[in-house]
Write a protein that holds these residues in place. Structure first.
Motif, short mmCIF file in Angstrom:
data_model
loop_
_atom_site.label_atom_id
_atom_site.label_comp_id
_atom_site.label_asym_id
_atom_site.label_seq_id
_atom_site.Cartn_x
_atom_site.Cartn_y
_atom_site.Cartn_z
N ALA A 47 0.84 -1.20 0.00
CA ALA A 47 0.00 0.00 0.00
C ALA A 47 0.87 1.25 0.00
N LEU A 48 1.90 1.25 0.82
CA LEU A 48 2.79 2.41 0.90
C LEU A 48 3.53 2.62 -0.41
N TRP A 49 3.94 1.52 -1.03
CA TRP A 49 4.64 1.64 -2.31
C TRP A 49 3.71 2.20 -3.39
N SER A 50 2.46 1.79 -3.37
CA SER A 50 1.48 2.31 -4.34
C SER A 50 1.26 3.80 -4.13
N VAL A 51 1.18 4.22 -2.87
CA VAL A 51 1.02 5.64 -2.57
C VAL A 51 2.24 6.42 -3.05
N HIS A 52 3.41 5.84 -2.86
CA HIS A 52 4.64 6.50 -3.31
C HIS A 52 4.65 6.65 -4.83
N CYS A 53 4.27 5.61 -5.54
CA CYS A 53 4.30 5.63 -7.01
C CYS A 53 3.25 6.56 -7.60
N VAL A 54 2.04 6.51 -7.05
CA VAL A 54 0.94 7.31 -7.60
C VAL A 54 0.99 8.75 -7.10
N GLY A 55 1.42 8.91 -5.84
CA GLY A 55 1.40 10.24 -5.23
C GLY A 55 0.23 10.33 -4.27
N HIS A 56 0.49 10.68 -3.02
CA HIS A 56 -0.60 10.66 -2.03
C HIS A 56 -1.71 11.65 -2.37
N ASP A 57 -1.36 12.71 -3.11
CA ASP A 57 -2.39 13.68 -3.47
C ASP A 57 -3.15 13.29 -4.74
N SER A 58 -2.76 12.15 -5.36
CA SER A 58 -3.44 11.70 -6.58
C SER A 58 -4.21 10.40 -6.38
N ILE A 59 -4.18 9.87 -5.16
CA ILE A 59 -4.85 8.59 -4.90
C ILE A 59 -6.35 8.68 -5.13
N GLY A 60 -6.97 9.77 -4.69
CA GLY A 60 -8.41 9.92 -4.87
C GLY A 60 -8.81 9.87 -6.33
N ALA A 61 -8.08 10.61 -7.17
CA ALA A 61 -8.37 10.62 -8.61
C ALA A 61 -8.15 9.24 -9.22
N LYS A 62 -7.11 8.54 -8.74
CA LYS A 62 -6.85 7.20 -9.27
C LYS A 62 -7.94 6.22 -8.87
N MET A 63 -8.45 6.35 -7.67
CA MET A 63 -9.55 5.49 -7.23
C MET A 63 -10.79 5.72 -8.11
N ASP A 64 -11.09 6.98 -8.41
CA ASP A 64 -12.24 7.29 -9.26
C ASP A 64 -12.05 6.70 -10.65
N LEU A 65 -10.84 6.79 -11.17
CA LEU A 65 -10.55 6.26 -12.51
C LEU A 65 -10.72 4.74 -12.54
N LEU A 66 -10.19 4.08 -11.51
CA LEU A 66 -10.32 2.61 -11.46
C LEU A 66 -11.78 2.19 -11.33
N LYS A 67 -12.54 2.93 -10.53
CA LYS A 67 -13.96 2.60 -10.34
C LYS A 67 -14.71 2.69 -11.67
N ALA A 68 -14.38 3.73 -12.44
CA ALA A 68 -15.04 3.89 -13.74
C ALA A 68 -14.56 2.84 -14.73
N THR A 69 -13.28 2.53 -14.69
CA THR A 69 -12.71 1.57 -15.64
C THR A 69 -13.19 0.16 -15.38
N LEU A 70 -13.21 -0.21 -14.10
CA LEU A 70 -13.58 -1.58 -13.74
C LEU A 70 -15.09 -1.77 -13.61
N GLY A 71 -15.81 -0.66 -13.54
CA GLY A 71 -17.27 -0.75 -13.42
C GLY A 71 -17.72 -1.34 -12.10
N CYS A 72 -17.02 -1.00 -11.03
CA CYS A 72 -17.37 -1.55 -9.72
C CYS A 72 -17.83 -0.43 -8.80
N SER A 73 -18.42 -0.83 -7.69
CA SER A 73 -18.87 0.17 -6.72
C SER A 73 -17.69 0.63 -5.87
N GLU A 74 -17.92 1.70 -5.14
CA GLU A 74 -16.86 2.23 -4.28
C GLU A 74 -16.49 1.22 -3.20
#
Length: 275
Positions: A226-253
């Motif tokens: 989890a920490l490595w993912s935060v480091h790679c994506v950026g802690h201030d970009s995690i929210g946007a990445k979660m929204d993108l994955l939710k839309a891409t995968l078609g899953c609920s929050e």
């Protein structure tokens, strides 16, 4: 008669000033010394590519001859360093060729040997951090990381990921190291997080808090992922990445949150980062 003689000689002096080569002289003026062709030397003698040499030669513009560079290359080769590692080091830090063999290279090389590294290992270090020869504080930091990580391979891995690691003061690194170790990471894990070690402590705390918000508790096996993912994506970009994955995968929050808790590495999907 004397006035006539003086008049004639003054005419000769005017025609052929003393600082000019006489047109009928048989002596040849001394040739001007050849200029040191740094760029050519870096390619032909050091093994750099033309592009590397063009960039590196700017740091050697003051050299008048190849005498000192020749002495440096002779010392490094005689000490057992590989030619390709020497070339890589010079490409990174061309001023290495300006070091004094007796005053700088010899004592510093002996100092690095004394911390337990072999010539072959030093060779690999020089290819990444060649300026260690001109910065004694880096040698003490090298010793610290070797002791911390336990093996040369982990040390080399950390330096390849973060070449400027030895340039960062330990006063900055040690608090970050303590924070990571408190979260369940091991000393060997720190090689992977070498860039995090050099960050400002406030940023590291933000990263740790962000990883926890993903629902992954500290001191668990998945917290490192989890920490490595935060480091790679950026802690201030995690929210946007979660929204993108939710839309891409078609899953609920809720479904995405569960998936991230189980496998935080999915946050790095399609990011082009190393997994």
């Amino acid at each position: 008669m004397l006035r006539l003689r003086n008049h004639l000689f003054s005419g000769v002096r005017a025609a052929f000033p003393p600082h000019h080569h006489h047109p009928f002289s048989t002596t040849t003026p001394a040739p001007s010394p050849a200029r040191f062709a740094a760029e050519e030397y870096l390619v032909a003698t050091c093994g750099l590519t033309p592009a590397q040499a063009a960039k590196a030669s700017k740091g050697l513009a003051h050299l008048k001859s190849p005498a000192n560079p020749d002495a440096v290359l002779s010392f490094l080769a005689g000490a057992g360093l590989a030619k390709e590692d020497i070339a890589a080091g010079i490409a990174r830090h061309p001023q290495l060729l300006c070091c004094k063999v007796d005053k700088t290279l010899t004592p510093r090389f002996a100092q690095i040997l004394s911390i337990g590294l072999s010539p072959a290992q030093i060779s690999r270090i020089i290819s990444i951090v060649p300026n260690i020869f001109v910065a004694p504080s880096m040698i003490s930091r090298l010793q610290f990381y070797l002791s911390l990580l336990g093996t040369f391979d982990l040390l080399h891995f950390a330096l390849k990921r973060t070449p400027y690691l030895l340039g960062q003061k330990l006063e900055v690194v040690k608090p970050n190291m303590a924070l990571l170790l408190q979260c369940g990471l091991t000393a060997s894990d720190l090689a992977l997080f070498s860039k995090v070690l050099t960050s400002k402590p406030e940023r590291v705390k933000e990263m740790l808090a962000c990883a926890e918000k993903l629902g992954v508790p500290r001191n668990t096996g998945t917290f490192k992922a989890a920490l490595w993912s935060v480091h790679c994506v950026g802690h201030d970009s995690i929210g946007a990445k979660m929204d993108l994955l939710k839309a891409t995968l078609g899953c609920s929050e809720a479904e995405l949150a569960l998936a991230v808790r189980r496998a935080p590495q999915i946050l790095r999907m399609s990011e082009g980062h190393q997994y």
